[in-house]
Motif scaffolding. Structure first.
Motif, PDB file in Angstrom:
ATOM      1  N   LYS A  61       0.836  -1.196   0.000  1.00 28.82           N
ATOM      2  CA  LYS A  61       0.000   0.000   0.000  1.00 28.82           C
ATOM      3  C   LYS A  61       0.877   1.254   0.000  1.00 28.82           C
ATOM      4  CE  LYS A  61      -3.946   0.110   0.899  1.00 28.82           C
ATOM      5  NZ  LYS A  61      -5.148   0.104   0.028  1.00 28.82           N
ATOM      6  N   GLU A  64       2.833   1.879  -3.330  1.00 27.36           N
ATOM      7  CA  GLU A  64       2.084   2.391  -4.464  1.00 27.36           C
ATOM      8  C   GLU A  64       1.880   3.902  -4.397  1.00 27.36           C
ATOM      9  OE1 GLU A  64      -2.062   1.982  -4.856  1.00 27.36           O
ATOM     10  OE2 GLU A  64      -1.989   1.206  -6.876  1.00 27.36           O
ATOM     11  N   GLN A  65       2.120   4.475  -3.209  1.00 29.12           N
ATOM     12  CA  GLN A  65       1.903   5.915  -3.068  1.00 29.12           C
ATOM     13  C   GLN A  65       2.884   6.683  -3.949  1.00 29.12           C
ATOM     14  OE1 GLN A  65      -0.720   6.958  -1.285  1.00 29.12           O
ATOM     15  NE2 GLN A  65      -1.076   4.772  -0.921  1.00 29.12           N
ATOM     16  N   GLN A  72       5.218   7.402  -9.983  1.00 33.91           N
ATOM     17  CA  GLN A  72       4.747   6.156  -9.390  1.00 33.91           C
ATOM     18  C   GLN A  72       5.313   4.982 -10.186  1.00 33.91           C
ATOM     19  OE1 GLN A  72       0.537   6.044  -8.915  1.00 33.91           O
ATOM     20  NE2 GLN A  72       0.523   4.061  -7.918  1.00 33.91           N
ATOM     21  N   LYS A  82      -0.454  -4.735  -7.700  1.00 35.98           N
ATOM     22  CA  LYS A  82      -1.304  -3.547  -7.745  1.00 35.98           C
ATOM     23  C   LYS A  82      -2.636  -3.810  -7.051  1.00 35.98           C
ATOM     24  CE  LYS A  82      -3.444  -0.297 -10.972  1.00 35.98           C
ATOM     25  NZ  LYS A  82      -3.600   0.076 -12.404  1.00 35.98           N
ATOM     26  N   ARG A  86      -4.112  -1.935  -3.490  1.00 35.07           N
ATOM     27  CA  ARG A  86      -5.376  -1.211  -3.427  1.00 35.07           C
ATOM     28  C   ARG A  86      -6.427  -1.926  -2.584  1.00 35.07           C
ATOM     29  NH1 ARG A  86      -5.871   0.964  -9.726  1.00 35.07           N
ATOM     30  NH2 ARG A  86      -4.020   2.318  -9.619  1.00 35.07           N
ATOM     31  N   GLU A  88      -8.541  -3.311   0.578  1.00 35.14           N
ATOM     32  CA  GLU A  88      -9.016  -2.636   1.777  1.00 35.14           C
ATOM     33  C   GLU A  88      -9.183  -3.575   2.964  1.00 35.14           C
ATOM     34  OE1 GLU A  88     -12.613  -0.661   0.757  1.00 35.14           O
ATOM     35  OE2 GLU A  88     -11.653   0.704  -0.693  1.00 35.14           O
TER      36      GLU A  88
END
Length: 239
Positions: A61, A64-65, A72, A82, A86, A88
């Motif tokens: 997580k 990926e920022q 990026q 990926k 993303r 949750e």
């Protein structure tokens, strides 16, 4: 006899913390932090393992920022990485399938599976596939903390005396930093080989240095290559 760590049951962590597939990202992070662990199994409603969420899964997580310039980089394993980045909840973060072990496995067997599967931990399950523990690399390495004297006594008493019926005059045992030296003399070569093999299986043994002499080489015939075709001596003129 002193206590020995021969099986997964004796070295695994029994008080296992688990999460559900719908456990949110932040709650998983909190679980890892509060319990001082680096991974947590994901269990279904019956307590069976579905996957494993590790710190590495959570760090995707952050990876990926975008950086301060807005750039990026593609994540390794794209697009799977990926998707994890993303995610949750545990269902999206977890690594599957879970590599499991059983409590009655030997420590050596667990280590072989861990090495072969390139994982840092194994989820331990019972015969009904319920999670009962977790075993990690440090747990398996714990056996090498056994004092040299304990290792020496087990080899002397259990391997040489009880199993092979050998006396201390025939074979002597020395252990230094887990390295075992077997010296002396026995009647048969096979006995010396068995002593070496059994000593290697004792918990805490790093390696064995076999210095045992023998009077009879009873394994010589077995060591020779076998063939169903008789060799032809060219001097006989056979065709």
């Amino acid at each position: 006899m002193t206590a020995q760590h021969n099986t997964v049951s004796e070295v695994m962590t029994r008080d296992v913390v688990t999460v559900r597939p719908d456990t949110p990202f932040k709650e998983i992070t909190s679980v890892l932090s509060s319990h001082g662990i680096s991974a947590v199994p994901v269990a279904d409603e019956h307590g069976a393992p579905m996957g494993l969420v590790s710190e590495a899964d959570l760090l995707r997580k952050q990876a990926e920022q975008p950086d301060k310039y807005g750039g990026q980089a593609a994540l390794p394993g794209w697009p799977r990485a990926k998707a994890k980045a993303r995610a949750e909840n545990a269902a999206g973060l977890m690594t599957t399938p879970v590599v499991t072990a059983h409590a009655d496995w030997s420590v050596a067997e667990a280590a072989r599976v861990m090495d072969r599967q390139h994982v840092k931990r194994l989820v331990v399950v019972d015969e009904t596939d319920h999670i009962i523990g977790i075993v990690s690399r440090p747990d398996l390495l714990r056996v090498f903390l056994r004092p040299d004297e304990e290792v020496r006594e087990e080899i002397r008493d259990e391997v040489l005396t009880a199993i092979l019926q050998l006396s201390g005059q025939e074979v002597q045992v020395q252990v230094h930093d887990g390295v075992v030296t077997l010296s002396g003399e026995v009647e048969k070569r096979s006995t010396a080989q068995i002593a070496e093999r059994l000593a290697k299986g004792v918990d805490g043994v790093v390696t064995v240095r076999p210095l045992i002499d023998y009077a009879i080489d009873d394994r010589a015939a077995e060591d020779r290559p076998q063939s169903g075709i008789e060799a032809i001596d060219p001097r006989r003129g056979d065709t």
